[in-house]
Design a protein around this motif. Sequence first.
Motif, PDB file in Angstrom:
ATOM      1  N   CYS A 102      34.728  -2.312  -8.085  1.00  0.00           N
ATOM      2  CA  CYS A 102      36.113  -2.472  -7.780  1.00  0.00           C
ATOM      3  C   CYS A 102      36.866  -3.476  -8.961  1.00  0.00           C
ATOM      4  O   CYS A 102      36.390  -4.055  -9.535  1.00  0.00           O
ATOM      5  N   SER A 103      38.360  -3.166  -9.077  1.00  0.00           N
ATOM      6  CA  SER A 103      38.962  -3.893 -10.087  1.00  0.00           C
ATOM      7  C   SER A 103      40.603  -3.863  -9.519  1.00  0.00           C
ATOM      8  O   SER A 103      40.914  -2.986  -8.858  1.00  0.00           O
ATOM      9  N   LEU A 104      41.048  -5.051  -9.786  1.00  0.00           N
ATOM     10  CA  LEU A 104      42.251  -5.413  -9.202  1.00  0.00           C
ATOM     11  C   LEU A 104      43.146  -5.511 -10.356  1.00  0.00           C
ATOM     12  O   LEU A 104      43.063  -5.966 -11.476  1.00  0.00           O
ATOM     13  N   ALA A 105      44.623  -5.195 -10.234  1.00  0.00           N
ATOM     14  CA  ALA A 105      45.758  -5.414 -11.139  1.00  0.00           C
ATOM     15  C   ALA A 105      45.805  -7.059 -11.275  1.00  0.00           C
ATOM     16  O   ALA A 105      45.692  -7.813 -10.493  1.00  0.00           O
ATOM     17  N   SER A 108      47.219  -9.156  -8.865  1.00  0.00           N
ATOM     18  CA  SER A 108      46.574  -9.426  -7.481  1.00  0.00           C
ATOM     19  C   SER A 108      45.177 -10.171  -7.934  1.00  0.00           C
ATOM     20  O   SER A 108      44.419 -10.329  -6.980  1.00  0.00           O
ATOM     21  N   GLN A 109      45.030 -10.663  -8.975  1.00  0.00           N
ATOM     22  CA  GLN A 109      43.795 -11.407  -9.437  1.00  0.00           C
ATOM     23  C   GLN A 109      44.216 -12.974  -9.024  1.00  0.00           C
ATOM     24  O   GLN A 109      45.200 -13.367  -8.995  1.00  0.00           O
ATOM     25  N   GLY A 110      42.954 -13.418  -8.777  1.00  0.00           N
ATOM     26  CA  GLY A 110      42.919 -14.834  -8.720  1.00  0.00           C
ATOM     27  C   GLY A 110      43.522 -15.322  -7.371  1.00  0.00           C
ATOM     28  O   GLY A 110      43.775 -16.731  -7.009  1.00  0.00           O
ATOM     29  N   ARG A 111      43.380 -14.553  -6.369  1.00  0.00           N
ATOM     30  CA  ARG A 111      43.815 -14.916  -4.991  1.00  0.00           C
ATOM     31  C   ARG A 111      42.498 -14.563  -3.865  1.00  0.00           C
ATOM     32  O   ARG A 111      42.923 -14.686  -2.750  1.00  0.00           O
ATOM     33  N   GLY A 112      41.550 -14.490  -4.430  1.00  0.00           N
ATOM     34  CA  GLY A 112      40.350 -14.431  -3.534  1.00  0.00           C
ATOM     35  C   GLY A 112      40.166 -13.208  -2.978  1.00  0.00           C
ATOM     36  O   GLY A 112      39.421 -12.930  -1.954  1.00  0.00           O
ATOM     37  N   LEU A 113      41.111 -12.137  -3.322  1.00  0.00           N
ATOM     38  CA  LEU A 113      40.795 -10.829  -2.912  1.00  0.00           C
ATOM     39  C   LEU A 113      39.525 -10.037  -3.293  1.00  0.00           C
ATOM     40  O   LEU A 113      39.011  -9.214  -2.496  1.00  0.00           O
ATOM     41  N   GLY A 114      39.317 -10.269  -4.552  1.00  0.00           N
ATOM     42  CA  GLY A 114      38.096  -9.569  -5.289  1.00  0.00           C
ATOM     43  C   GLY A 114      36.883  -9.709  -4.205  1.00  0.00           C
ATOM     44  O   GLY A 114      35.830  -8.735  -3.861  1.00  0.00           O
ATOM     45  N   PRO A 115      36.443 -11.163  -3.877  1.00  0.00           N
ATOM     46  CA  PRO A 115      35.153 -11.113  -3.003  1.00  0.00           C
ATOM     47  C   PRO A 115      35.318 -10.388  -1.682  1.00  0.00           C
ATOM     48  O   PRO A 115      34.565  -9.719  -1.228  1.00  0.00           O
ATOM     49  N   HIS A 141      30.198 -11.027 -20.366  1.00  0.00           N
ATOM     50  CA  HIS A 141      30.877 -12.159 -20.348  1.00  0.00           C
ATOM     51  C   HIS A 141      32.022 -12.514 -19.155  1.00  0.00           C
ATOM     52  O   HIS A 141      32.849 -13.226 -19.234  1.00  0.00           O
ATOM     53  N   ASN A 142      32.044 -11.448 -18.235  1.00  0.00           N
ATOM     54  CA  ASN A 142      32.841 -11.571 -17.039  1.00  0.00           C
ATOM     55  C   ASN A 142      32.128 -12.609 -16.272  1.00  0.00           C
ATOM     56  O   ASN A 142      31.699 -12.449 -15.201  1.00  0.00           O
ATOM     57  N   GLU A 143      32.581 -14.025 -16.223  1.00  0.00           N
ATOM     58  CA  GLU A 143      32.139 -15.122 -15.462  1.00  0.00           C
ATOM     59  C   GLU A 143      32.574 -14.988 -14.416  1.00  0.00           C
ATOM     60  O   GLU A 143      31.612 -15.466 -13.275  1.00  0.00           O
ATOM     61  N   ARG A 144      33.754 -14.451 -14.021  1.00  0.00           N
ATOM     62  CA  ARG A 144      34.246 -14.588 -12.652  1.00  0.00           C
ATOM     63  C   ARG A 144      33.499 -13.492 -11.659  1.00  0.00           C
ATOM     64  O   ARG A 144      33.082 -13.784 -10.492  1.00  0.00           O
ATOM     65  N   SER A 145      33.267 -12.351 -12.209  1.00  0.00           N
ATOM     66  CA  SER A 145      32.442 -11.399 -11.463  1.00  0.00           C
ATOM     67  C   SER A 145      30.992 -11.728 -11.338  1.00  0.00           C
ATOM     68  O   SER A 145      30.630 -11.556 -10.260  1.00  0.00           O
ATOM     69  N   VAL A 146      30.479 -12.490 -12.392  1.00  0.00           N
ATOM     70  CA  VAL A 146      29.274 -12.951 -12.060  1.00  0.00           C
ATOM     71  C   VAL A 146      29.154 -13.725 -10.990  1.00  0.00           C
ATOM     72  O   VAL A 146      28.149 -14.022 -10.135  1.00  0.00           O
ATOM     73  N   HIS A 147      30.034 -14.900 -10.973  1.00  0.00           N
ATOM     74  CA  HIS A 147      30.485 -15.761  -9.981  1.00  0.00           C
ATOM     75  C   HIS A 147      30.282 -15.101  -8.743  1.00  0.00           C
ATOM     76  O   HIS A 147      29.653 -15.538  -7.546  1.00  0.00           O
ATOM     77  N   ILE A 148      31.118 -14.174  -8.417  1.00  0.00           N
ATOM     78  CA  ILE A 148      31.413 -13.692  -7.084  1.00  0.00           C
ATOM     79  C   ILE A 148      30.093 -12.510  -6.814  1.00  0.00           C
ATOM     80  O   ILE A 148      29.466 -13.034  -5.687  1.00  0.00           O
TER      81      ILE A 148
HETATM   82  C1  COA Z   1      36.868  -9.673 -11.168  1.00  0.00           C
HETATM   83  C2  COA Z   1      37.704  -9.404 -10.165  1.00  0.00           C
HETATM   84  C3  COA Z   1      37.499  -8.491  -8.894  1.00  0.00           C
HETATM   85  C4  COA Z   1      37.669 -10.561  -9.135  1.00  0.00           C
HETATM   86  O1  COA Z   1      38.675 -10.862  -7.971  1.00  0.00           O
HETATM   87  P1  COA Z   1      39.869 -11.997  -7.725  1.00  0.00           P
HETATM   88  O2  COA Z   1      40.268 -11.684  -6.317  1.00  0.00           O
HETATM   89  O3  COA Z   1      40.431 -12.176  -8.921  1.00  0.00           O
HETATM   90  O4  COA Z   1      38.826 -13.237  -7.525  1.00  0.00           O
HETATM   91  P2  COA Z   1      39.466 -14.841  -7.807  1.00  0.00           P
HETATM   92  O5  COA Z   1      39.889 -15.368  -9.170  1.00  0.00           O
HETATM   93  O6  COA Z   1      40.358 -15.039  -6.705  1.00  0.00           O
HETATM   94  O7  COA Z   1      37.991 -15.791  -7.511  1.00  0.00           O
HETATM   95  C5  COA Z   1      36.924 -15.550  -6.832  1.00  0.00           C
HETATM   96  C6  COA Z   1      35.802 -16.482  -7.230  1.00  0.00           C
HETATM   97  O8  COA Z   1      35.512 -16.421  -8.540  1.00  0.00           O
HETATM   98  C7  COA Z   1      35.856 -17.958  -9.239  1.00  0.00           C
HETATM   99  N1  COA Z   1      36.077 -17.741 -10.273  1.00  0.00           N
HETATM  100  C8  COA Z   1      37.337 -17.636 -10.994  1.00  0.00           C
HETATM  101  N2  COA Z   1      37.321 -17.643 -12.269  1.00  0.00           N
HETATM  102  C9  COA Z   1      36.244 -17.880 -12.672  1.00  0.00           C
HETATM  103  C10 COA Z   1      35.299 -17.949 -13.857  1.00  0.00           C
HETATM  104  N3  COA Z   1      36.322 -17.777 -14.885  1.00  0.00           N
HETATM  105  N4  COA Z   1      34.254 -18.253 -13.828  1.00  0.00           N
HETATM  106  C11 COA Z   1      33.515 -18.389 -12.884  1.00  0.00           C
HETATM  107  N5  COA Z   1      34.090 -18.360 -11.635  1.00  0.00           N
HETATM  108  C12 COA Z   1      35.248 -17.908 -11.438  1.00  0.00           C
HETATM  109  C13 COA Z   1      36.722 -18.406  -8.201  1.00  0.00           C
HETATM  110  O9  COA Z   1      36.415 -19.719  -8.028  1.00  0.00           O
HETATM  111  C14 COA Z   1      36.288 -17.887  -6.807  1.00  0.00           C
HETATM  112  O10 COA Z   1      34.822 -18.483  -6.218  1.00  0.00           O
HETATM  113  P3  COA Z   1      34.746 -18.895  -4.952  1.00  0.00           P
HETATM  114  O11 COA Z   1      34.952 -17.855  -4.150  1.00  0.00           O
HETATM  115  O12 COA Z   1      33.544 -19.702  -4.939  1.00  0.00           O
HETATM  116  O13 COA Z   1      35.985 -19.909  -4.546  1.00  0.00           O
HETATM  117  C15 COA Z   1      39.478  -9.255 -10.503  1.00  0.00           C
HETATM  118  O14 COA Z   1      39.874 -10.490 -11.020  1.00  0.00           O
HETATM  119  C16 COA Z   1      39.328  -8.191 -11.310  1.00  0.00           C
HETATM  120  O15 COA Z   1      39.693  -6.838 -11.061  1.00  0.00           O
HETATM  121  N6  COA Z   1      39.558  -8.395 -12.651  1.00  0.00           N
HETATM  122  C17 COA Z   1      39.903  -7.496 -13.556  1.00  0.00           C
HETATM  123  C18 COA Z   1      38.793  -6.438 -13.947  1.00  0.00           C
HETATM  124  C19 COA Z   1      37.505  -6.643 -13.599  1.00  0.00           C
HETATM  125  O16 COA Z   1      36.850  -7.681 -14.209  1.00  0.00           O
HETATM  126  N7  COA Z   1      36.725  -6.002 -12.592  1.00  0.00           N
HETATM  127  C20 COA Z   1      35.596  -6.126 -12.286  1.00  0.00           C
HETATM  128  C21 COA Z   1      34.611  -5.484 -12.858  1.00  0.00           C
HETATM  129  S1  COA Z   1      32.952  -6.069 -12.071  1.00  0.00           S
END
Ligand code: COA
Length: 195
Positions: A102-105, A108-115, A141-148
């Motif tokens: 899944c991927s968000l616009a 819509s990112q950064g609001r907790g919808l991804g998890p 290097h997608n640290e946010r997705s790795v975290h989730i």
């Molecule tokens: C990746 C994605 C699905 C994440 O969803 P999101 O709703 O934007 O996620 P959020 O920014 O609200 O953050 C969710 C969690 O990640 C953490 N986080 C955010 N940025 C971070 C970073 N740079 N490093 C580590 N953790 C991070 C948040 O603190 C939060 O943690 P928590 O649930 O423990 O509080 C979305 O940002 C996205 O679609 N991005 C663009 C395309 C992409 O990368 N797709 C995914 C392919 S796998």
Amino acid sequence: MCASGAFFAEGPGYRLRAFTLDDVPALAAFSEDENYWRFLSHGPRSPEQVHSFIETAMKTSQIPDGKERWWAVVDPHADVLIGTANLKQIGDAEDCFGSVGCSLAPTSQGRGLGPILGWDVIALAFDRFGFGKVECTCAEHNERSVHIMRHTVGLTYEGIRVTVGDGPRNPWPVHVFSLTENEFRTKQNPTDREG
Ligand SMILES: CC(C)(COP(=O)(O)OP(=O)(O)OC[C@H]1O[C@@H](n2cnc3c(N)ncnc32)[C@H](O)[C@@H]1OP(=O)(O)O)[C@@H](O)C(=O)NCCC(=O)NCCS
């Protein structure tokens, strides 16, 4: 795979529905934004490429025993496109193995919808599509997705895989995470946790 692209689902802050060609302008608008494509294997897409992607997604999602299901992720109130989600069968149907994406616009990112979305599509894979194991991958290097994947949802880390071939960004190293249905059944929905 059972269930076609006509299948609908919804959760807090989103609805999944079948793509239509009316989604092309919205997806084209954010497909050229680096905050959207930076970590995606296909890179930026032109409006023509988005049109072709949606046309293909509509077709493949409707094949009764097809291997891919794609959904438009929309705002449940305004039906505005805010992302994409997919399930793909890996191997034969009897393997009961697939991938979840899944991927968000950017807006819509950064609001907790991804998890929330990620968990719900994983739940669909097991509850509705009958998978026994799923994998989720994300760019190196997608640290946010790795975290989730690792901490929020609690998937099992399997390692790095490098995609080769004629894709636009290959070679493309991804982190691979997985979850079996048995593991899934022991987990609480992380987006329901308190604190
Ligand atoms: C990746 C994605 C699905 C994440 O969803 P999101 O709703 O934007 O996620 P959020 O920014 O609200 O953050 C969710 C969690 O990640 C953490 N986080 C955010 N940025 C971070 C970073 N740079 N490093 C580590 N953790 C991070 C948040 O603190 C939060 O943690 P928590 O649930 O423990 O509080 C979305 O940002 C996205 O679609 N991005 C663009 C395309 C992409 O990368 N797709 C995914 C392919 S796998």
